[in-house]
Motif scaffolding. Structure first.
Motif, PDB file in Angstrom:
ATOM      1  N   PRO A  62       0.834  -1.211   0.000  1.00  0.00           N
ATOM      2  CA  PRO A  62       0.000   0.000   0.000  1.00  0.00           C
ATOM      3  C   PRO A  62       0.859   1.249   0.000  1.00  0.00           C
ATOM      4  O   PRO A  62       2.023   1.242   0.421  1.00  0.00           O
ATOM      5  CB  PRO A  62      -0.805  -0.127   1.289  1.00  0.00           C
ATOM      6  CG  PRO A  62       0.035  -0.976   2.184  1.00  0.00           C
ATOM      7  CD  PRO A  62       0.740  -1.945   1.272  1.00  0.00           C
ATOM      8  N   THR A  63       0.281   2.319  -0.458  1.00  0.00           N
ATOM      9  CA  THR A  63       0.988   3.602  -0.444  1.00  0.00           C
ATOM     10  C   THR A  63       1.099   4.098   0.997  1.00  0.00           C
ATOM     11  O   THR A  63       0.391   3.648   1.899  1.00  0.00           O
ATOM     12  CB  THR A  63       0.225   4.628  -1.295  1.00  0.00           C
ATOM     13  OG1 THR A  63      -1.119   4.720  -0.794  1.00  0.00           O
ATOM     14  CG2 THR A  63       0.190   4.185  -2.754  1.00  0.00           C
ATOM     15  N   THR A  64       1.988   5.080   1.249  1.00  0.00           N
ATOM     16  CA  THR A  64       2.219   5.605   2.589  1.00  0.00           C
ATOM     17  C   THR A  64       0.941   6.222   3.146  1.00  0.00           C
ATOM     18  O   THR A  64       0.244   6.990   2.459  1.00  0.00           O
ATOM     19  CB  THR A  64       3.328   6.660   2.565  1.00  0.00           C
ATOM     20  OG1 THR A  64       4.493   6.066   1.997  1.00  0.00           O
ATOM     21  CG2 THR A  64       3.637   7.164   3.966  1.00  0.00           C
ATOM     22  N   ALA A  65       0.638   5.879   4.409  1.00  0.00           N
ATOM     23  CA  ALA A  65      -0.570   6.415   5.035  1.00  0.00           C
ATOM     24  C   ALA A  65      -0.407   7.905   5.285  1.00  0.00           C
ATOM     25  O   ALA A  65       0.704   8.400   5.504  1.00  0.00           O
ATOM     26  CB  ALA A  65      -0.831   5.689   6.362  1.00  0.00           C
ATOM     27  N   PRO A  66      -1.495   8.680   5.257  1.00  0.00           N
ATOM     28  CA  PRO A  66      -1.391  10.129   5.511  1.00  0.00           C
ATOM     29  C   PRO A  66      -0.846  10.406   6.910  1.00  0.00           C
ATOM     30  O   PRO A  66      -1.113   9.660   7.857  1.00  0.00           O
ATOM     31  CB  PRO A  66      -2.826  10.607   5.339  1.00  0.00           C
ATOM     32  CG  PRO A  66      -3.678   9.388   5.538  1.00  0.00           C
ATOM     33  CD  PRO A  66      -2.860   8.249   5.044  1.00  0.00           C
ATOM     34  N   ALA A  67      -0.065  11.441   6.999  1.00  0.00           N
ATOM     35  CA  ALA A  67       0.538  11.802   8.296  1.00  0.00           C
ATOM     36  C   ALA A  67      -0.549  12.173   9.296  1.00  0.00           C
ATOM     37  O   ALA A  67      -1.552  12.787   8.938  1.00  0.00           O
ATOM     38  CB  ALA A  67       1.506  12.957   8.116  1.00  0.00           C
TER      39      ALA A  67
ATOM     40  N   ALA B  96       0.121  -0.822   7.137  1.00  0.00           N
ATOM     41  CA  ALA B  96      -1.106  -1.344   6.508  1.00  0.00           C
ATOM     42  C   ALA B  96      -0.820  -2.703   5.889  1.00  0.00           C
ATOM     43  O   ALA B  96       0.273  -2.944   5.364  1.00  0.00           O
ATOM     44  CB  ALA B  96      -1.595  -0.371   5.446  1.00  0.00           C
ATOM     45  N   PRO B  97      -1.778  -3.633   5.927  1.00  0.00           N
ATOM     46  CA  PRO B  97      -1.562  -4.967   5.326  1.00  0.00           C
ATOM     47  C   PRO B  97      -1.477  -4.878   3.807  1.00  0.00           C
ATOM     48  O   PRO B  97      -2.058  -3.984   3.190  1.00  0.00           O
ATOM     49  CB  PRO B  97      -2.802  -5.747   5.777  1.00  0.00           C
ATOM     50  CG  PRO B  97      -3.850  -4.709   5.991  1.00  0.00           C
ATOM     51  CD  PRO B  97      -3.125  -3.495   6.514  1.00  0.00           C
ATOM     52  N   PRO B  98      -0.721  -5.799   3.165  1.00  0.00           N
ATOM     53  CA  PRO B  98      -0.660  -5.799   1.690  1.00  0.00           C
ATOM     54  C   PRO B  98      -2.057  -5.992   1.097  1.00  0.00           C
ATOM     55  O   PRO B  98      -2.910  -6.677   1.668  1.00  0.00           O
ATOM     56  CB  PRO B  98       0.244  -6.991   1.379  1.00  0.00           C
ATOM     57  CG  PRO B  98       1.022  -7.227   2.634  1.00  0.00           C
ATOM     58  CD  PRO B  98       0.101  -6.852   3.757  1.00  0.00           C
ATOM     59  N   ARG B  99      -2.234  -5.420  -0.044  1.00  0.00           N
ATOM     60  CA  ARG B  99      -3.530  -5.510  -0.705  1.00  0.00           C
ATOM     61  C   ARG B  99      -3.466  -6.497  -1.861  1.00  0.00           C
ATOM     62  O   ARG B  99      -2.428  -6.650  -2.503  1.00  0.00           O
ATOM     63  CB  ARG B  99      -3.953  -4.129  -1.224  1.00  0.00           C
ATOM     64  CG  ARG B  99      -4.249  -3.134  -0.127  1.00  0.00           C
ATOM     65  CD  ARG B  99      -4.688  -1.815  -0.693  1.00  0.00           C
ATOM     66  NE  ARG B  99      -3.658  -1.227  -1.538  1.00  0.00           N
ATOM     67  CZ  ARG B  99      -3.807  -0.043  -2.161  1.00  0.00           C
ATOM     68  NH1 ARG B  99      -4.918   0.635  -2.034  1.00  0.00           N
ATOM     69  NH2 ARG B  99      -2.825   0.437  -2.906  1.00  0.00           N
TER      70      ARG B  99
ATOM     71  N   SER C 236      -3.386 -13.520  -0.173  1.00  0.00           N
ATOM     72  CA  SER C 236      -2.380 -14.185   0.651  1.00  0.00           C
ATOM     73  C   SER C 236      -2.456 -15.697   0.492  1.00  0.00           C
ATOM     74  O   SER C 236      -1.435 -16.394   0.598  1.00  0.00           O
ATOM     75  CB  SER C 236      -2.572 -13.789   2.124  1.00  0.00           C
ATOM     76  OG  SER C 236      -3.894 -14.128   2.565  1.00  0.00           O
ATOM     77  N   ALA C 237      -3.656 -16.225   0.213  1.00  0.00           N
ATOM     78  CA  ALA C 237      -3.783 -17.659  -0.039  1.00  0.00           C
ATOM     79  C   ALA C 237      -3.060 -18.036  -1.338  1.00  0.00           C
ATOM     80  O   ALA C 237      -2.407 -19.082  -1.425  1.00  0.00           O
ATOM     81  CB  ALA C 237      -5.260 -18.046  -0.112  1.00  0.00           C
TER      82      ALA C 237
END
Length: 417
Positions: free
Chosen positions: A144-149, A183-186, A216-217
């Motif tokens: 995921p992209t960087t979460a907002p500050a 954040a978990p991978p999407r 993930s599976a």
């Protein structure tokens, strides 16, 4: 006595012929009759050959030696042979995306199935999978992209507007901001994911849903596959790890040697089914209709059934100059359903016989029964020695189509010797 002899033997003066004269006259009459009969016979023969008169049927003539056949009603088919080449078709470059050094190559003629290694680059296998969509990106869970500050407003123990006092001599402090959890991978989505997962399931790997999402599976199943291949278990499929083809393929000669750099033209391939290609004249290719049946003649004299599979859309340019230029051709591909009938023959020249014109339910006779008439055209000699005119049509397989007002089915005609 003399008088008696005078009365019984007439003299020449009385106009009588000698005794031998009557016999000579009879011989002359016989010769004239024989000559007349020969003339009449010759006239009859000339008329029978069409040398006199223009009727459909000439006068009878003495039958000549030769066998007789009946006029039959049949279906005539015109067949034409052209040259072709047996093989596996045109070789196509494999879309190898791996980069590095080629460390292993297969032998030419090797057949590759789904899951087989096509070559090795940097000692890493490049695997064949089935599909029509080329490999164009890496497959795996997306980061995921960087979460907002977070909000940078500070919280203080006291009101920031309160001034320091004896009871509160310190200035307000800013509280530390807690670091948010990653954040978990999407999942990765797309038709290329569905194509890959379909192959992974076909190879016997389970525990995931075959759909358009790389989850993930899916990652766990990929790691199990990578372990079986002997490569690092990353759970991701790099761009050059697999190559897609529509089915089983037959590998051609490698374009590079071991130690060379990998690229798009490292290997070529064809299908695994033998077929025939005919360079048919563009002006005479009307027989080449998809699905049309043909007969393929092999070098050992045997024949097999074939079927027109495709016709090229672009004609080749004429070769040569001026009157020596060969006519343009179009490629016609012919499949052979019974591959076993081809034996071990993999390539070589063959002949292809196709049906041209066809005439159904027509009167026909052997070509040898035709005779040329003096006034032009053709005729047939009947069993009683008469000649009838015959208009010719299609010639095929030693027979000829005939028509005429005096021709009928079962009429006996003679084949002259």
């Amino acid at each position: 006595m003399s008088d008696m002899f005078t009365d019984t033997a007439p003299t020449a003066e009385e106009g009588t012929a000698p005794p031998a004269a009557p016999r000579r006259r009879r011989r002359s009459r016989t010769a004239l009759l024989a000559t007349a009969l020969a003339v009449v016979t010759a006239v009859a023969v000339v008329g029978g050959l069409g040398l006199g008169g223009g009727g459909d049927e000439g006068p009878a003539a003495p039958p000549r030696a030769g066998s007789t056949v009946a006029v039959t009603r049949a279906t005539l088919v015109e067949r034409t042979k052209v040259e072709g080449t047996l093989g596996y078709g045109t070789e196509t470059p494999l879309p190898v995306k791996a980069t590095g050094t080629v460390t292993w190559l297969p032998e030419a003629g090797t057949t590759a199935e789904r899951g087989d290694t096509l070559l090795r680059v940097d000692d890493r296998p490049v695997v064949l999978l089935h599909g029509t969509l080329p490999m164009y990106r890496e497959l795996g869970l997306t980061t995921p992209t960087t979460a907002p500050a977070p909000d940078t407003d500070t919280d203080t123990d006291t009101d920031t507007d309160a001034a320091p006092s004896a009871k509160n001599p310190k200035t307000p402090k800013t509280q530390p901001t807690p670091t948010p959890p990653p954040a978990p991978p999407r999942p990765l989505r797309g038709m290329d994911v569905l194509q890959f997962e379909s192959n992974l399931a076909a190879l016997g790997y389970e525990g995931f849903t075959v759909d358009e999402e790389f989850t993930s599976a899916t990652e766990r199943a990929v790691k199990r596959w990578q372990k079986a291949l002997g490569v690092p278990e990353t759970g991701r499929i790099a761009l050059g790890d697999v190559v897609y083809a529509t089915g089983r393929i037959r590998l051609g000669e490698a374009a590079v040697r071991l130690g060379a750099a990998a690229g798009d033209n490292v290997l070529t391939y064809t299908g695994t089914t033998r077929k025939v290609v005919v360079n048919a004249s563009a002006a005479e290719a009307s027989w080449a209709v998809r699905g049309a049946s043909v007969t393929v003649g092999l070098p050992d004299g045997t024949t097999v059934k074939g079927e027109v599979a495709s016709i090229g859309r672009q004609a080749s340019a004429p070769e040569g100059e001026g009157g020596n230029a060969s006519p343009p051709t179009v490629p016609v591909t012919i499949t052979v359903p019974d591959q076993r009938a081809l034996g071990r023959l993999e390539s070589g020249p063959v002949s292809v016989e196709y049906v041209g014109r066809k005439r159904e339910n027509v009167l026909a006779v052997p070509v040898a029964a035709l005779v040329a008439l003096a006034e032009g055209g053709h005729g047939l000699e009947t069993a009683d020695g008469r000649f009838v005119t015959a208009r010719t049509g299609l010639f095929a397989d030693g027979m000829v189509e005939v028509s005429g007002p005096r021709l009928r089915e079962a009429l006996k005609v003679r084949i002259p010797q």
